[in-house]
Design a protein around this motif. Structure first.
Motif, PDB file in Angstrom:
ATOM      1  N   PRO A  43      -9.105 -12.875 -49.705  1.00 50.68           N
ATOM      2  CA  PRO A  43     -10.157 -11.863 -49.906  1.00 50.68           C
ATOM      3  C   PRO A  43     -11.458 -12.506 -50.395  1.00 50.68           C
ATOM      4  O   PRO A  43     -11.450 -13.499 -51.114  1.00 50.68           O
ATOM      5  N   LYS A  44     -12.565 -11.905 -49.993  1.00 56.77           N
ATOM      6  CA  LYS A  44     -13.868 -12.317 -50.498  1.00 56.77           C
ATOM      7  C   LYS A  44     -13.969 -11.882 -51.958  1.00 56.77           C
ATOM      8  O   LYS A  44     -13.288 -10.932 -52.375  1.00 56.77           O
ATOM      9  N   PRO A  45     -14.803 -12.549 -52.761  1.00 62.04           N
ATOM     10  CA  PRO A  45     -14.980 -12.130 -54.161  1.00 62.04           C
ATOM     11  C   PRO A  45     -15.356 -10.648 -54.241  1.00 62.04           C
ATOM     12  O   PRO A  45     -16.215 -10.183 -53.494  1.00 62.04           O
ATOM     13  N   GLY A  46     -14.650  -9.924 -55.106  1.00 62.23           N
ATOM     14  CA  GLY A  46     -14.897  -8.501 -55.277  1.00 62.23           C
ATOM     15  C   GLY A  46     -14.033  -7.601 -54.419  1.00 62.23           C
ATOM     16  O   GLY A  46     -13.986  -6.390 -54.634  1.00 62.23           O
ATOM     17  N   ASP A  47     -13.356  -8.165 -53.413  1.00 58.25           N
ATOM     18  CA  ASP A  47     -12.445  -7.385 -52.574  1.00 58.25           C
ATOM     19  C   ASP A  47     -11.025  -7.587 -53.056  1.00 58.25           C
ATOM     20  O   ASP A  47     -10.679  -8.641 -53.590  1.00 58.25           O
ATOM     21  N   CYS A  48     -10.194  -6.576 -52.836  1.00 57.81           N
ATOM     22  CA  CYS A  48      -8.821  -6.640 -53.343  1.00 57.81           C
ATOM     23  C   CYS A  48      -7.840  -7.275 -52.358  1.00 57.81           C
ATOM     24  O   CYS A  48      -6.777  -7.724 -52.759  1.00 57.81           O
ATOM     25  N   CYS A  49      -8.190  -7.294 -51.067  1.00 60.82           N
ATOM     26  CA  CYS A  49      -7.233  -7.813 -50.088  1.00 60.82           C
ATOM     27  C   CYS A  49      -7.960  -8.266 -48.829  1.00 60.82           C
ATOM     28  O   CYS A  49      -9.158  -8.019 -48.666  1.00 60.82           O
ATOM     29  N   VAL A  50      -7.253  -8.912 -47.919  1.00 58.43           N
ATOM     30  CA  VAL A  50      -7.860  -9.412 -46.690  1.00 58.43           C
ATOM     31  C   VAL A  50      -8.330  -8.276 -45.785  1.00 58.43           C
ATOM     32  O   VAL A  50      -9.295  -8.445 -45.046  1.00 58.43           O
ATOM     33  N   PHE A  51      -7.692  -7.115 -45.869  1.00 57.79           N
ATOM     34  CA  PHE A  51      -8.124  -5.989 -45.035  1.00 57.79           C
ATOM     35  C   PHE A  51      -9.491  -5.478 -45.483  1.00 57.79           C
ATOM     36  O   PHE A  51     -10.322  -5.112 -44.656  1.00 57.79           O
ATOM     37  N   CYS A  52      -9.735  -5.464 -46.790  1.00 60.65           N
ATOM     38  CA  CYS A  52     -11.040  -5.029 -47.299  1.00 60.65           C
ATOM     39  C   CYS A  52     -12.132  -6.034 -46.936  1.00 60.65           C
ATOM     40  O   CYS A  52     -13.280  -5.661 -46.750  1.00 60.65           O
ATOM     41  N   SER A  53     -11.774  -7.304 -46.812  1.00 63.85           N
ATOM     42  CA  SER A  53     -12.755  -8.339 -46.489  1.00 63.85           C
ATOM     43  C   SER A  53     -12.977  -8.522 -44.990  1.00 63.85           C
ATOM     44  O   SER A  53     -14.112  -8.723 -44.555  1.00 63.85           O
ATOM     45  N   TYR A  54     -11.928  -8.489 -44.192  1.00 62.33           N
ATOM     46  CA  TYR A  54     -12.031  -8.882 -42.785  1.00 62.33           C
ATOM     47  C   TYR A  54     -11.550  -7.825 -41.798  1.00 62.33           C
ATOM     48  O   TYR A  54     -11.568  -8.065 -40.594  1.00 62.33           O
ATOM     49  N   GLY A  55     -11.121  -6.672 -42.286  1.00 63.40           N
ATOM     50  CA  GLY A  55     -10.588  -5.640 -41.410  1.00 63.40           C
ATOM     51  C   GLY A  55     -11.614  -4.612 -40.986  1.00 63.40           C
ATOM     52  O   GLY A  55     -12.673  -4.479 -41.593  1.00 63.40           O
ATOM     53  N   THR A  56     -11.272  -3.884 -39.939  1.00 57.82           N
ATOM     54  CA  THR A  56     -12.124  -2.793 -39.472  1.00 57.82           C
ATOM     55  C   THR A  56     -11.953  -1.557 -40.345  1.00 57.82           C
ATOM     56  O   THR A  56     -12.785  -0.660 -40.310  1.00 57.82           O
ATOM     57  N   VAL A  57     -10.864  -1.514 -41.108  1.00 57.34           N
ATOM     58  CA  VAL A  57     -10.573  -0.399 -42.002  1.00 57.34           C
ATOM     59  C   VAL A  57     -10.157  -0.978 -43.355  1.00 57.34           C
ATOM     60  O   VAL A  57      -9.383  -1.936 -43.408  1.00 57.34           O
ATOM     61  N   LYS A  58     -10.668  -0.415 -44.433  1.00 59.52           N
ATOM     62  CA  LYS A  58     -10.280  -0.841 -45.788  1.00 59.52           C
ATOM     63  C   LYS A  58      -8.820  -0.470 -46.033  1.00 59.52           C
ATOM     64  O   LYS A  58      -8.257   0.393 -45.361  1.00 59.52           O
ATOM     65  N   CYS A  59      -8.198  -1.077 -47.038  1.00 60.59           N
ATOM     66  CA  CYS A  59      -6.784  -0.827 -47.335  1.00 60.59           C
ATOM     67  C   CYS A  59      -6.564   0.621 -47.781  1.00 60.59           C
ATOM     68  O   CYS A  59      -7.499   1.295 -48.232  1.00 60.59           O
ATOM     69  N   PRO A  60      -5.323   1.139 -47.646  1.00 62.01           N
ATOM     70  CA  PRO A  60      -5.048   2.544 -47.962  1.00 62.01           C
ATOM     71  C   PRO A  60      -5.487   2.997 -49.360  1.00 62.01           C
ATOM     72  O   PRO A  60      -6.100   4.063 -49.473  1.00 62.01           O
ATOM     73  N   PRO A  61      -5.223   2.246 -50.447  1.00 67.78           N
ATOM     74  CA  PRO A  61      -5.687   2.745 -51.745  1.00 67.78           C
ATOM     75  C   PRO A  61      -7.201   2.911 -51.822  1.00 67.78           C
ATOM     76  O   PRO A  61      -7.699   3.886 -52.382  1.00 67.78           O
TER      77      PRO A  61
END
Length: 70
Positions: A43-61
């Motif tokens: 994850p990029k600094p400030g993001d919680c997971c790889v989906f929030c950093s590199y995904g088309t959709v943020k993680c479910p929470p």
């Protein structure tokens, strides 16, 4: 978990390879190995997971405005 989109396309910042993945609903995904160039994404600094950093959709929470990764 209803109301959250569970599919996201991850795009590697190194080679721009992309793949649709199903996001976990019970844990954050901190690492992801790109199948195209084998780079390990974090994850990029400030993001919680790889989906929030590199995904088309943020993680479910995050989609449901809930705390992520406790």
């Amino acid at each position: 978990m209803t109301g959250a989109i569970l599919e996201s396309v991850l795009t590697c910042p190194h080679c721009e390879g992309s793949k649709q993945e199903t996001m976990p609903t019970d844990a954050c995904q901190f690492f992801y190995k790109c199948e195209t160039c084998t780079a390990v994404l974090r994850p990029k600094p400030g993001d919680c997971c790889v989906f929030c950093s590199y995904g088309t959709v943020k993680c479910p929470p995050i989609q449901l405005e809930r705390p992520c990764c406790g």
